[in-house]
Scaffold this motif. Structure first.
Motif, short mmCIF file in Angstrom:
data_model
loop_
_atom_site.label_atom_id
_atom_site.label_comp_id
_atom_site.label_asym_id
_atom_site.label_seq_id
_atom_site.Cartn_x
_atom_site.Cartn_y
_atom_site.Cartn_z
N ASP A 162 26.44 10.17 43.77
CA ASP A 162 26.11 9.89 43.25
C ASP A 162 27.19 11.13 41.99
O ASP A 162 26.27 11.80 41.30
N PHE A 163 28.47 11.12 42.08
CA PHE A 163 28.77 11.70 41.37
C PHE A 163 28.83 11.05 40.09
O PHE A 163 29.76 9.58 39.94
N LEU A 212 30.02 2.39 39.63
CA LEU A 212 30.53 2.71 40.24
C LEU A 212 29.83 2.54 42.18
O LEU A 212 28.38 2.57 41.46
N ASP A 213 29.96 2.06 43.44
CA ASP A 213 29.28 1.06 44.02
C ASP A 213 29.92 2.64 45.38
O ASP A 213 30.13 2.52 46.56
N PHE A 214 28.30 3.21 45.46
CA PHE A 214 28.42 4.67 46.20
C PHE A 214 28.46 4.03 47.96
O PHE A 214 28.64 4.94 48.71
N SER A 215 27.54 2.97 48.23
CA SER A 215 27.64 2.39 49.64
C SER A 215 28.26 2.35 49.83
O SER A 215 28.93 2.13 51.08
N LYS A 216 29.66 1.72 49.34
CA LYS A 216 31.40 1.65 49.85
C LYS A 216 31.80 3.31 50.49
O LYS A 216 32.61 3.27 51.30
N ILE A 274 36.54 8.11 45.38
CA ILE A 274 36.56 7.56 44.02
C ILE A 274 37.08 6.47 44.26
O ILE A 274 36.47 5.21 43.31
N ALA A 275 38.27 5.71 44.96
CA ALA A 275 39.00 5.12 45.04
C ALA A 275 38.19 3.73 45.30
O ALA A 275 37.98 2.79 45.24
N LEU A 276 36.72 4.13 46.42
CA LEU A 276 36.35 3.31 47.08
C LEU A 276 35.38 2.47 46.26
O LEU A 276 35.19 1.56 46.31
N ALA A 277 34.59 3.84 46.14
CA ALA A 277 33.35 3.20 44.63
C ALA A 277 33.61 2.71 43.57
O ALA A 277 33.56 2.13 42.84
N ALA A 278 35.25 2.65 43.30
CA ALA A 278 34.96 1.85 41.93
C ALA A 278 36.09 0.67 41.90
O ALA A 278 37.02 -0.11 41.46
#
Length: 427
Positions: A280-281, A270-274, A243-247
């Motif tokens: 997709d949460f 949110l960037d889920f590629s990270k 979550i921290a990476l995506a945010a």
């Protein structure tokens, strides 16, 4: 070379001369008296610069190494069952394992990995310091007599992770929301001390907010893994890490956590590629809810007596990596709860390897993946020997659980870096 090391090597040489050529086999099936300490024996042998074998799927994933009286004594001292077998019999076992019709493999363990545990300097009890819970990994490392060192934010940010092969992320909230304990514990002394400690540490490392400090730590850990390290996380350190990476660059902390409001559009940014494992949460918007996102399968419809997960049966010769990580004397393991109890399967990326799951509930308990040159494993739940570990509960006494299949999974990860690396062959 130290005098102690030299004396030990001389003892091995004397033992080898006086004993017939033979091998010590540590069985890891249900006959083993203490599965957890057996891993400590294997680690101890490696730390004395003696190679060992991990016999995947042979009698529960047994260990073998050259015989010496010193090794025998250590097994006896630690209460680990062992067998001394002639080298001819061991060679026959290797031949059996090599049979292409047998789902087994012999993996050579070459070097004891240097272990770091990411954990704060404080520890465990209300009224003493600020963290009133235990940690399964430090408990089992201590019980198995496997040495480790501790690091936390400052050491990570100073690039000290390069000194280690294996890193465990202690029960942690990398989003900067202090575990979302606010509703139930914001007046508790341990919670207040924890918040004060984290805020002070963030400022000492040049950050205005705890969330910014934790993000910097997460990115340093990502560098460690990308460069060839192995990272293992449990409970809230799993989903809060991703979550921290995506945010990154977003404010997902409510005012009671960082002094200003959450970005109302954070979800869409949110960037889920990270992330390592999840995609997709949906973030949980209520800051008083004891939950970060819908990665965690909550509410669950799994009763305690039906809470089990099954380990996938991999091909040892084709998939030695996941086979190592799932070695056990049981294929079905009793589930256990935590702040993050189980991962919703729909939130897991397609390239992530599922190691253990509860298929009827569509939840994953144990997963593994690659990032760059390194590896990571996420293991849901808090304590494999304590079904529902509460704040301020006493720590688990592992002498009462020496054959825990749930704890074995942790120790599989610890020995994994000792093996000669082989890439997974199936997709």
């Amino acid at each position: 070379m130290s005098l102690r090391k030299l004396s030990f090597i001389l003892l091995l040489l004397v033992s080898s001369v006086t004993a017939r050529a033979s091998t010590i086999l540590i069985p890891m099936d249900e006959s083993q008296t203490d599965h957890l300490k057996a891993y400590g024996i294997a680690y101890w042998v490696l730390s004395n610069e003696i190679e060992a074998w991990w016999l995947l799927n042979y009698r529960g994933g047994s260990f073998a190494f050259q015989h010496s009286r010193a090794f025998e004594r250590e097994c006896l001292t630690r209460g680990v069952k062992y067998e001394v077998i002639p080298d001819g019999k061991f060679n026959a076992i290797i031949a059996e394992i090599a049979n292409p019709e047998k789902n087994m493999d012999a993996m050579k363990l070459e070097k004891a990995p240097k272990i770091a545990v990411y954990t704060p300097e404080f520890n465990f009890r209300e009224g003493t310091e600020v963290q009133p819970w235990d940690d399964a990994v430090t408990l089992v490392l201590t019980y198995a007599e496997i040495p480790y060192e501790t690091v936390y934010d400052t050491e990570v940010l100073e690039d000290n992770l390069a000194e280690y092969d294996w890193l465990h992320l202690h029960h942690e909230d990398f989003t900067g929301q202090h575990g979302r304990f606010y509703k139930a514990y914001h007046t508790a002394g341990w919670y207040r001390r924890q918040v004060a400690y984290q805020e002070k540490l963030a400022k000492e490392n040049g950050f205005d907010k705890v969330s910014q400090s934790k993000l910097a730590v997460v990115k340093k850990v990502r560098e460690f893994v990308g460069g060839g390290g192995f990272m293992f996380a449990m409970c809230s350190a799993t989903d809060s890490y991703d979550i921290a990476l995506a945010a990154e660059g977003l404010d997902i902390c409510a005012e009671m956590y960082d002094g200003d409001p959450i970005d109302p559009t954070a979800q869409s940014k949110l960037d889920f590629s990270k992330t390592f494992a999840f995609q997709d949460f949906k973030l949980r918007r209520n800051p008083l809810e004891y939950e970060f996102s819908d990665i965690d399968h909550n509410p669950r419809k799994v009763s305690k007596d039906q809470d089990y997960f099954t380990l996938f049966d991999f091909s040892a010769k084709w998939d030695p990596v996941p086979t190592m990580l799932t070695q056990n004397h049981f294929r079905t393991v009793k589930g256990f709860m935590g702040q993050t109890t189980a991962f919703q399967k729909r939130t897991i990326k397609s390239d992530i390897l599922i190691l253990g799951e509860n298929k009827p509930a569509k939840e994953v308990r144990y997963l593994h993946g690659n990032f760059g040159e390194g590896f990571f494993s996420f293991y849901a739940g808090h304590d494999p020997a304590d079904y529902q570990h509460f704040v301020n509960d006493p720590e688990t006494d592992l002498s009462l659980h020496p054959n825990s299949p749930g704890y074995r999974l942790i120790l599989n990860n610890i020995l994994f870096p000792a093996a000669k690396k082989q890439k997974r062959k199936t997709k």
